[in-house]
Design a protein around this motif. Structure first.
Motif, PDB file in Angstrom:
ATOM      1  N   GLY A 108       8.154 -12.108 -18.546  1.00  0.00           N
ATOM      2  CA  GLY A 108       9.082 -13.162 -18.150  1.00  0.00           C
ATOM      3  C   GLY A 108      10.426 -12.648 -17.683  1.00  0.00           C
ATOM      4  O   GLY A 108      11.322 -13.429 -17.385  1.00  0.00           O
ATOM      5  N   GLY A 109      10.574 -11.333 -17.598  1.00  0.00           N
ATOM      6  CA  GLY A 109      11.829 -10.738 -17.145  1.00  0.00           C
ATOM      7  C   GLY A 109      11.926 -10.705 -15.629  1.00  0.00           C
ATOM      8  O   GLY A 109      11.207 -11.410 -14.915  1.00  0.00           O
ATOM      9  N   GLU A 110      12.788  -9.819 -15.166  1.00  0.00           N
ATOM     10  CA  GLU A 110      13.055  -9.691 -13.737  1.00  0.00           C
ATOM     11  C   GLU A 110      11.798  -9.284 -12.968  1.00  0.00           C
ATOM     12  O   GLU A 110      11.006  -8.466 -13.423  1.00  0.00           O
ATOM     13  N   ARG A 111      11.657  -9.866 -11.782  1.00  0.00           N
ATOM     14  CA  ARG A 111      10.603  -9.478 -10.848  1.00  0.00           C
ATOM     15  C   ARG A 111      11.270  -8.652  -9.761  1.00  0.00           C
ATOM     16  O   ARG A 111      11.733  -9.170  -8.752  1.00  0.00           O
ATOM     17  N   SER A 112      11.327  -7.374 -10.008  1.00  0.00           N
ATOM     18  CA  SER A 112      12.050  -6.466  -9.121  1.00  0.00           C
ATOM     19  C   SER A 112      11.504  -6.495  -7.703  1.00  0.00           C
ATOM     20  O   SER A 112      10.290  -6.440  -7.495  1.00  0.00           O
ATOM     21  N   PRO A 113      12.408  -6.551  -6.715  1.00  0.00           N
ATOM     22  CA  PRO A 113      11.962  -6.488  -5.319  1.00  0.00           C
ATOM     23  C   PRO A 113      11.310  -5.138  -4.989  1.00  0.00           C
ATOM     24  O   PRO A 113      10.542  -5.026  -4.051  1.00  0.00           O
ATOM     25  N   GLU A 114      11.575  -4.138  -5.780  1.00  0.00           N
ATOM     26  CA  GLU A 114      10.995  -2.804  -5.593  1.00  0.00           C
ATOM     27  C   GLU A 114       9.508  -2.770  -5.962  1.00  0.00           C
ATOM     28  O   GLU A 114       8.769  -1.894  -5.513  1.00  0.00           O
ATOM     29  N   LEU A 115       9.069  -3.725  -6.763  1.00  0.00           N
ATOM     30  CA  LEU A 115       7.719  -3.687  -7.300  1.00  0.00           C
ATOM     31  C   LEU A 115       6.633  -3.649  -6.219  1.00  0.00           C
ATOM     32  O   LEU A 115       5.685  -2.873  -6.321  1.00  0.00           O
ATOM     33  N   GLY A 116       6.768  -4.431  -5.166  1.00  0.00           N
ATOM     34  CA  GLY A 116       5.749  -4.470  -4.117  1.00  0.00           C
ATOM     35  C   GLY A 116       5.567  -3.137  -3.418  1.00  0.00           C
ATOM     36  O   GLY A 116       4.446  -2.640  -3.262  1.00  0.00           O
ATOM     37  N   THR A 117       6.660  -2.530  -3.005  1.00  0.00           N
ATOM     38  CA  THR A 117       6.607  -1.239  -2.325  1.00  0.00           C
ATOM     39  C   THR A 117       6.092  -0.150  -3.256  1.00  0.00           C
ATOM     40  O   THR A 117       5.270   0.684  -2.869  1.00  0.00           O
ATOM     41  N   LEU A 118       6.552  -0.180  -4.486  1.00  0.00           N
ATOM     42  CA  LEU A 118       6.124   0.799  -5.476  1.00  0.00           C
ATOM     43  C   LEU A 118       4.626   0.649  -5.762  1.00  0.00           C
ATOM     44  O   LEU A 118       3.906   1.647  -5.886  1.00  0.00           O
ATOM     45  N   ALA A 119       4.151  -0.580  -5.830  1.00  0.00           N
ATOM     46  CA  ALA A 119       2.720  -0.833  -6.064  1.00  0.00           C
ATOM     47  C   ALA A 119       1.881  -0.200  -4.951  1.00  0.00           C
ATOM     48  O   ALA A 119       0.863   0.450  -5.222  1.00  0.00           O
ATOM     49  N   LEU A 120       2.308  -0.381  -3.709  1.00  0.00           N
ATOM     50  CA  LEU A 120       1.568   0.197  -2.580  1.00  0.00           C
ATOM     51  C   LEU A 120       1.516   1.718  -2.667  1.00  0.00           C
ATOM     52  O   LEU A 120       0.473   2.335  -2.444  1.00  0.00           O
ATOM     53  N   ARG A 121       2.635   2.327  -2.984  1.00  0.00           N
ATOM     54  CA  ARG A 121       2.686   3.801  -3.097  1.00  0.00           C
ATOM     55  C   ARG A 121       1.786   4.300  -4.217  1.00  0.00           C
ATOM     56  O   ARG A 121       1.118   5.331  -4.069  1.00  0.00           O
ATOM     57  N   CYS A 122       1.765   3.572  -5.347  1.00  0.00           N
ATOM     58  CA  CYS A 122       0.938   3.992  -6.475  1.00  0.00           C
ATOM     59  C   CYS A 122      -0.553   3.858  -6.161  1.00  0.00           C
ATOM     60  O   CYS A 122      -1.346   4.738  -6.502  1.00  0.00           O
ATOM     61  N   MET A 123      -0.935   2.771  -5.497  1.00  0.00           N
ATOM     62  CA  MET A 123      -2.347   2.612  -5.130  1.00  0.00           C
ATOM     63  C   MET A 123      -2.764   3.708  -4.155  1.00  0.00           C
ATOM     64  O   MET A 123      -3.855   4.275  -4.272  1.00  0.00           O
ATOM     65  N   GLU A 124      -1.889   4.028  -3.216  1.00  0.00           N
ATOM     66  CA  GLU A 124      -2.194   5.079  -2.251  1.00  0.00           C
ATOM     67  C   GLU A 124      -2.290   6.445  -2.926  1.00  0.00           C
ATOM     68  O   GLU A 124      -3.121   7.270  -2.563  1.00  0.00           O
ATOM     69  N   SER A 125      -1.456   6.682  -3.935  1.00  0.00           N
ATOM     70  CA  SER A 125      -1.511   7.986  -4.605  1.00  0.00           C
ATOM     71  C   SER A 125      -2.837   8.181  -5.332  1.00  0.00           C
ATOM     72  O   SER A 125      -3.309   9.305  -5.461  1.00  0.00           O
ATOM     73  N   LEU A 126      -3.465   7.098  -5.766  1.00  0.00           N
ATOM     74  CA  LEU A 126      -4.748   7.211  -6.459  1.00  0.00           C
ATOM     75  C   LEU A 126      -5.940   7.268  -5.508  1.00  0.00           C
ATOM     76  O   LEU A 126      -6.913   7.972  -5.780  1.00  0.00           O
ATOM     77  N   PHE A 127      -5.890   6.509  -4.415  1.00  0.00           N
ATOM     78  CA  PHE A 127      -7.064   6.381  -3.557  1.00  0.00           C
ATOM     79  C   PHE A 127      -6.855   6.830  -2.123  1.00  0.00           C
ATOM     80  O   PHE A 127      -7.754   6.692  -1.296  1.00  0.00           O
ATOM     81  N   GLY A 128      -5.681   7.337  -1.794  1.00  0.00           N
ATOM     82  CA  GLY A 128      -5.444   7.834  -0.450  1.00  0.00           C
ATOM     83  C   GLY A 128      -5.500   6.741   0.595  1.00  0.00           C
ATOM     84  O   GLY A 128      -5.207   5.575   0.308  1.00  0.00           O
ATOM     85  N   PRO A 129      -5.901   7.095   1.814  1.00  0.00           N
ATOM     86  CA  PRO A 129      -5.882   6.123   2.907  1.00  0.00           C
ATOM     87  C   PRO A 129      -6.867   4.965   2.707  1.00  0.00           C
ATOM     88  O   PRO A 129      -6.748   3.942   3.356  1.00  0.00           O
ATOM     89  N   ASP A 130      -7.810   5.116   1.797  1.00  0.00           N
ATOM     90  CA  ASP A 130      -8.806   4.074   1.549  1.00  0.00           C
ATOM     91  C   ASP A 130      -8.354   3.099   0.450  1.00  0.00           C
ATOM     92  O   ASP A 130      -9.142   2.340  -0.080  1.00  0.00           O
ATOM     93  N   TRP A 131      -7.054   3.109   0.121  1.00  0.00           N
ATOM     94  CA  TRP A 131      -6.570   2.324  -1.009  1.00  0.00           C
ATOM     95  C   TRP A 131      -6.764   0.828  -0.823  1.00  0.00           C
ATOM     96  O   TRP A 131      -6.971   0.101  -1.797  1.00  0.00           O
ATOM     97  N   LYS A 132      -6.719   0.311   0.401  1.00  0.00           N
ATOM     98  CA  LYS A 132      -6.848  -1.137   0.606  1.00  0.00           C
ATOM     99  C   LYS A 132      -8.228  -1.630   0.195  1.00  0.00           C
ATOM    100  O   LYS A 132      -8.357  -2.634  -0.503  1.00  0.00           O
ATOM    101  N   ARG A 133      -9.266  -0.931   0.619  1.00  0.00           N
ATOM    102  CA  ARG A 133     -10.625  -1.320   0.241  1.00  0.00           C
ATOM    103  C   ARG A 133     -10.809  -1.179  -1.266  1.00  0.00           C
ATOM    104  O   ARG A 133     -11.323  -2.064  -1.931  1.00  0.00           O
ATOM    105  N   ALA A 134     -10.353  -0.058  -1.810  1.00  0.00           N
ATOM    106  CA  ALA A 134     -10.478   0.172  -3.248  1.00  0.00           C
ATOM    107  C   ALA A 134      -9.727  -0.903  -4.035  1.00  0.00           C
ATOM    108  O   ALA A 134     -10.226  -1.402  -5.048  1.00  0.00           O
TER     109      ALA A 134
END
Length: 160
Positions: A108-134
């Motif tokens: 219920g705390g702050e919803r940081s505007p950084e969260l969306g961009t950070l989420a994308l970077r983290c997903m990419e770090s785990l699955f590389g260019p195929d992160w969207k499908r994964a």
């Protein structure tokens, strides 16, 4: 060693390095943790982007899964696990930051505007260019799991 599309022969099998049962279990557990982490990250990021009141991720599942994936990422760095990308210390630090920001939003705390961009970077770090499908597949698995175990009560429900 034959080409990847050719079947293995008995001679080729002798050249393969066999993993211990413990290492196989570790690899399976880490792969599952990474898959569910990407699912939860995708669900949370999408809900925040849409402005949903309900972020659709159980806070305990978020915390446990992202803590597990941080550990798995450290095992990648140590060379005990291998995946589609080369994990760096910076990737682990980003995942920790994402876990903290996500935990704050889920409580219920702050919803940081950084969260969306950070989420994308983290997903990419785990699955590389195929992160969207994964991420799409992982979100579907995470939603299915949430239907079987109700996130607020922890009681089992019939799958829908």
């Amino acid at each position: 060693m034959p080409h990847q599309d050719q079947p293995l022969t008995n001679d080729d099998e002798e050249d393969e390095v066999l993993l211990s049962e413990e290492d196989e279990d570790l690899l399976e557990w880490a792969s599952t943790a990474e898959l569910y982490a990407v699912g939860y990250i995708r669900i949370l990021a999408d809900a925040i982007e849409r402005g949903d009141d309900d972020l659709q991720v159980d806070p305990m599942a978020w915390e446990n899964t992202l803590t597990a994936v941080e550990w798995a990422m450290l095992e990648h760095i140590r060379g005990r696990l291998h995946g589609p990308t080369a994990i760096t210390v910076e990737d682990v630090e980003r995942m920790r930051r994402l876990r903290g920001l996500g935990s704050s939003a889920l409580s219920g705390g702050e919803r940081s505007p950084e969260l969306g961009t950070l989420a994308l970077r983290c997903m990419e770090s785990l699955f590389g260019p195929d992160w969207k499908r994964a991420a799409r597949e992982a979100a579907s698995y995470a939603r299915a799991l949430s239907q079987v175990v109700h996130p607020r009560s922890g009681t089992e429900q019939e799958p829908r």
